[in-house]
Design a protein around this motif. Sequence first.
Motif, short mmCIF file in Angstrom:
data_model
loop_
_atom_site.label_atom_id
_atom_site.label_comp_id
_atom_site.label_asym_id
_atom_site.label_seq_id
_atom_site.Cartn_x
_atom_site.Cartn_y
_atom_site.Cartn_z
N SER A 1 0.85 -1.19 0.00
CA SER A 1 0.00 0.00 0.00
C SER A 1 0.89 1.24 0.00
N GLY A 2 0.42 2.31 -0.64
CA GLY A 2 1.20 3.55 -0.69
C GLY A 2 0.97 4.30 -1.99
N GLN A 3 1.86 5.27 -2.26
CA GLN A 3 1.76 6.14 -3.43
C GLN A 3 2.78 5.71 -4.47
N TYR A 4 2.30 5.52 -5.71
CA TYR A 4 3.15 5.03 -6.79
C TYR A 4 3.28 6.10 -7.88
N GLN A 5 4.48 6.17 -8.46
CA GLN A 5 4.71 7.06 -9.60
C GLN A 5 5.54 6.34 -10.64
N CYS A 6 5.23 6.65 -11.91
CA CYS A 6 5.94 6.07 -13.05
C CYS A 6 6.96 7.09 -13.55
N LEU A 7 8.19 6.66 -13.74
CA LEU A 7 9.25 7.53 -14.27
C LEU A 7 9.67 6.96 -15.63
N THR A 8 9.47 7.75 -16.69
CA THR A 8 9.80 7.28 -18.04
C THR A 8 10.93 8.12 -18.61
N THR A 9 11.84 7.46 -19.34
CA THR A 9 13.11 8.09 -19.73
C THR A 9 13.48 7.70 -21.15
N ASN A 10 14.02 8.67 -21.89
CA ASN A 10 14.81 8.35 -23.09
C ASN A 10 16.01 9.30 -23.11
N MET A 11 16.70 9.37 -24.24
CA MET A 11 17.96 10.11 -24.29
C MET A 11 17.78 11.61 -24.01
N PHE A 12 16.54 12.11 -24.10
CA PHE A 12 16.32 13.54 -23.90
C PHE A 12 15.98 13.89 -22.45
N GLY A 13 15.71 12.88 -21.63
CA GLY A 13 15.41 13.16 -20.24
C GLY A 13 14.30 12.29 -19.70
N SER A 14 13.82 12.65 -18.51
CA SER A 14 12.82 11.85 -17.80
C SER A 14 11.68 12.73 -17.34
N ILE A 15 10.48 12.13 -17.25
CA ILE A 15 9.33 12.81 -16.65
C ILE A 15 8.67 11.86 -15.65
N LEU A 16 8.07 12.47 -14.64
CA LEU A 16 7.47 11.72 -13.53
C LEU A 16 5.96 11.84 -13.62
N SER A 17 5.25 10.73 -13.48
CA SER A 17 3.79 10.73 -13.53
C SER A 17 3.21 11.30 -12.26
N ARG A 18 1.92 11.55 -12.28
CA ARG A 18 1.21 11.93 -11.06
C ARG A 18 1.21 10.74 -10.09
N GLU A 19 0.87 11.00 -8.85
CA GLU A 19 0.85 9.94 -7.84
C GLU A 19 -0.44 9.14 -7.95
N ALA A 20 -0.30 7.82 -7.84
CA ALA A 20 -1.46 6.92 -7.79
C ALA A 20 -1.41 6.17 -6.47
N VAL A 21 -2.54 6.13 -5.77
CA VAL A 21 -2.60 5.49 -4.46
C VAL A 21 -3.12 4.06 -4.62
N LEU A 22 -2.38 3.11 -4.07
CA LEU A 22 -2.85 1.72 -4.00
C LEU A 22 -3.38 1.50 -2.58
N GLN A 23 -4.68 1.21 -2.51
CA GLN A 23 -5.33 1.02 -1.21
C GLN A 23 -6.00 -0.35 -1.21
N PHE A 24 -6.08 -0.97 -0.07
CA PHE A 24 -6.66 -2.31 0.04
C PHE A 24 -8.04 -2.21 0.70
N ALA A 25 -9.02 -2.86 0.07
CA ALA A 25 -10.39 -2.83 0.57
C ALA A 25 -10.66 -4.09 1.39
N TYR A 26 -11.21 -3.88 2.57
CA TYR A 26 -11.54 -5.02 3.42
C TYR A 26 -12.62 -4.61 4.41
N LEU A 27 -13.25 -5.59 4.99
CA LEU A 27 -14.25 -5.36 6.01
C LEU A 27 -14.12 -6.47 7.05
N GLY A 28 -13.75 -6.07 8.27
CA GLY A 28 -13.58 -7.06 9.33
C GLY A 28 -14.92 -7.49 9.93
#
Length: 1046
Positions: free
Chosen positions: A167-194
């Motif tokens: 669980s947490g915040q995920y970001q994608c970093l994509t790169t080629n010879m000209f540089g890198s860019i970072l994606s927006r944050e995506a939250v992975l959350q787990f659904a449950y009911l006790g």
Amino acid sequence: MMWLSWKLFLFLSLTGCLSEYSEAVPGLPTSYAAILRIKSGSSSLTSFNSKSRPRLSSPSLGSVSSPGWRGASHYHSPTNLYHFSEAFKHDESVDYGPVFVQEPDDVIFPTDSEEKKVSLNCQAHGNPTPTYRWLRNGTEIDIESDYRFSLIEGSLIINNPSEMKDSGQYQCLTTNMFGSILSREAVLQFAYLGNFSGRTRSAVSVREGQGVVLMCSPPLHSPEIIYSWVFNEFPSFVAEDSRRFISQETGNLYISKVQTSDVGSYICLVKNTVTNARVLSPPTPLTLRNDGVMGEYEPKIEVHFPYTVTAARGTTVKMECFALGNPVPTISWRKVNGHNPSKARLRKSQAVLEIPNVQLEDAGMYECKAENSRGRNVFRGQLQVYTYPHWVEKLNDTQLDSGDQLRWECKATGKPRPTYRWLKNGVPLWPQSRIEMVNGVLMIHSVNLSDAGMYQCLAENKYGTIYASGELKILASAPIFPLNQRRKTIIITKGQEVVIECNPQASPKPTITWKKGDKALRESKRITILPHGSLRIVNASKSDEGRYLCQGVNVFGSAEIVASVSVKEPTRIELTPKKIELTVGESIVLSCKALHDSTLDVTFYWTLNGHPIDFEKEGGHFESIKAQASSADLMIRNILLMHAGRYGCRVQTAADTVSDETELLVRVPDVISGDMESAMAVELNPWVEYEFRVVATNKIGTGDPSAPSRMIRTNEAVPKTPPANVSGRSGRRHELVIAWEPVSEEFQNGEGFGYIVAFRPNGTRGWKEKMVTSSEASKFIYRDESVPPLTPFEVKVGVYNNKGDGPFSPIVVICSAEGEPTAAPIDVKATSLSVSEILVAWKHIKESLGRPQGFEVGYWKDMEQEEAAEKVKTEGNESSILLTGLEGNTLYHLTVRAYNAAGYGPPSTAVRAATKKSPPSQAPSNIMWIQDGSHVSLGWEPVRPLANESDVMGYKVLFRQEGQSNSQVIETQKTSAVVLLPDVGVYIIEVCAVSEGGDGTASPQIRVPSFSGGKVTSAQSTLHVLSTSSSSVTFLLALMVPSTSW
């Protein structure tokens, strides 16, 4: 009997939507997909879709049916936050940095899902093809070292996901010879009911008439849950009314006044909004005490919304308020210092105030009042409405020469106001000696190759962050000229303006020098070198003829082009006769003569009413006769009524084009026998006024015509002539502009004449028709916001009058308007040239839509407001303009904006430039000269400018033979010069100072005869007599030596 606890399971996918219990937040991804499966014992398989997103559970009592985080697994593609040229990015021959096509979305994963896999999607374009890395909570994931992770075309796959590990915040970093860019944050959350605690719940015992609260105490869960209560046994649910209320914030059941019918067993049922799993609490018995009935008492507000409720604009706000009391209290709501929003709704017997699509104006203090016959109670709380950041201005990919300055600005709106951060190649960028970052503006001074890369601007407030990216390329190459600028011959006429292009492609920007022949070209008021290097010559004369060479030089090399300029006499035209009146059947010859430069070939073109005459399709009535090289005749044989009109002759040479017109009137004759006293004219046009004259004729000749008859109009008829030249015109975006040539009155055939404009999108069947009632109309504008720019339409225009509908024109295809320009000019530069001139230059981003027809430059003084700006326009693709007539030594602000027929585009950022100080008003004084044959040595005292005048940069000596107008010029930085007088005669000599502000006042003229032999010495003083100071003595001694060179 009671049901056993049961659960619904949810599998997230990318093809559907989630939950009917929450509503979408505009501007953020909102779609989900779900496949629901009921465990053994269930009898149905259900699926559902919704456009809502989950929100995290909150202990507050004021609920907002919007999330505190973005939605998981889009169905609709999100709006691309990264601006780039589609044509550029899809050209496989062009290299460019990564651009996101898809970014990861928030995901909620049910812990008990049978699908033990989570997919976080990421895809980017780029050339070369980008590679991908992933970060969790800001730390790079080592995909190789954990078998649970895999990468498929940029998307991250997590097998057997664990809440503790993943669980947490995920970001994608994509790169080629000209540089890198970072994606927006995506939250992975787990659904449950006790499950609820299995401990038996104690009975609650109250008096009849007393209020009671039954606690739900829900189990651990994620994300939010929905509450309901079961009475005695499933599925007998507690019905909410003015006496009973279930809070969706606390989960508790509130009974304001207990009755004997309420005695029984109560079970809290909770449902997970994601997994649809449900669990039941142990029962809570409710019993009545036997010590009497509770008396009446005033309301006590037991559940209420928070003191501060925050909500995103566009969401639905639900505020709860419920009171215990006897009698049962009545709940009412109001907005303090205002009216309740008209869209607000009261739910659950007025215990819930619901405001859908909440807006900023809905914010304020709200009051809930509980009232009965024993008294009342009030609660107040504040509703605050926020907005997510939204881009107003994003970044554009930029190419700069080494040494240039980068200025990028990104702007976003939001409440609270967003702040800005910058990333370079996915890493935070910090201020340095050359790098400044202030309020969304990034400036890098004197860029170099190390500054190249991918940059991102982040706009964020406490509720969200948005990303925009741009690529910076630093160019480095030797000058090279495009093919269309290489060696050419330019032919113009006297008085014309010509621009000789010299715009080599190079980085850094090359230094441009010009030569005419073998000598360096000197600028003047007529001849200027434009900022981008091209040479402009205005009011051309024969002296401007010659061979021009432009050379571009930078640190990597040089290149040059050559152009030959030839100046000719302007062409003139004579068209005769000027106005002709003929009878049907007669013939005429129109003569067109061109007076032109003998070295130029001429071509003649004939037109009728502005349209070229097609000699092959006119039935032999027209013939073009070219008697000699400089003239042409138009023979019109057997003239018909339709041949009346304006005849034009256009003469074209390699240097210019001129034209002239003459008018031809055609009358109708009717020959009858001599003993007749009346006649009938036939085949006349309907609804046209005619006048008639009679001419007597015999074998001797023809007499004079009679006086004209009174005007008489023929009867009306259905029109037979459709409009000609149906075409499109420029307009605003979403407009279809249809134009035509109006039908002349003689072909309208009756009153009530108008046009029927019919159009339909290309490829469709039904026509849409609009009536245009003006006979003089030549244009119709159809506006439809749903029509994209440049959409092709089939169009035809018909005619009608009071007698009926006439024919339609042939069908033509016209595209809807592309609209006004949308981009502001960039790289605007203002260069002061003199005391009254500023040269303004700019670049314009090529747009697929809203292409400019020209540019408007606005300029105003430093102490004035922009509204007082003076404006001047250019036409076509001009990228510079010389502003003249300005005040000296004055600071001006300047902006540039593009325009076309649809309107004006946004203005550029204002730049500043100050005109030069005035040139020196003092003329050089005490001019002394000594002559040795054809050489004249001159000396003068230096000019000292006033405080408000430009500094002296040097001097000009102008000399010419008496009787001639053109002077020769010698420039020097000294207070002396030697002039060679080549021919015998008298020469006029003047001296003036040279400054940034222009040439100063010239000295009085001196006359010097030119002859060989003896020496002549003279002195002339205009402002002062010769002084006896030491400097003057030295000067005089120098003059006494004949061989001394000045």
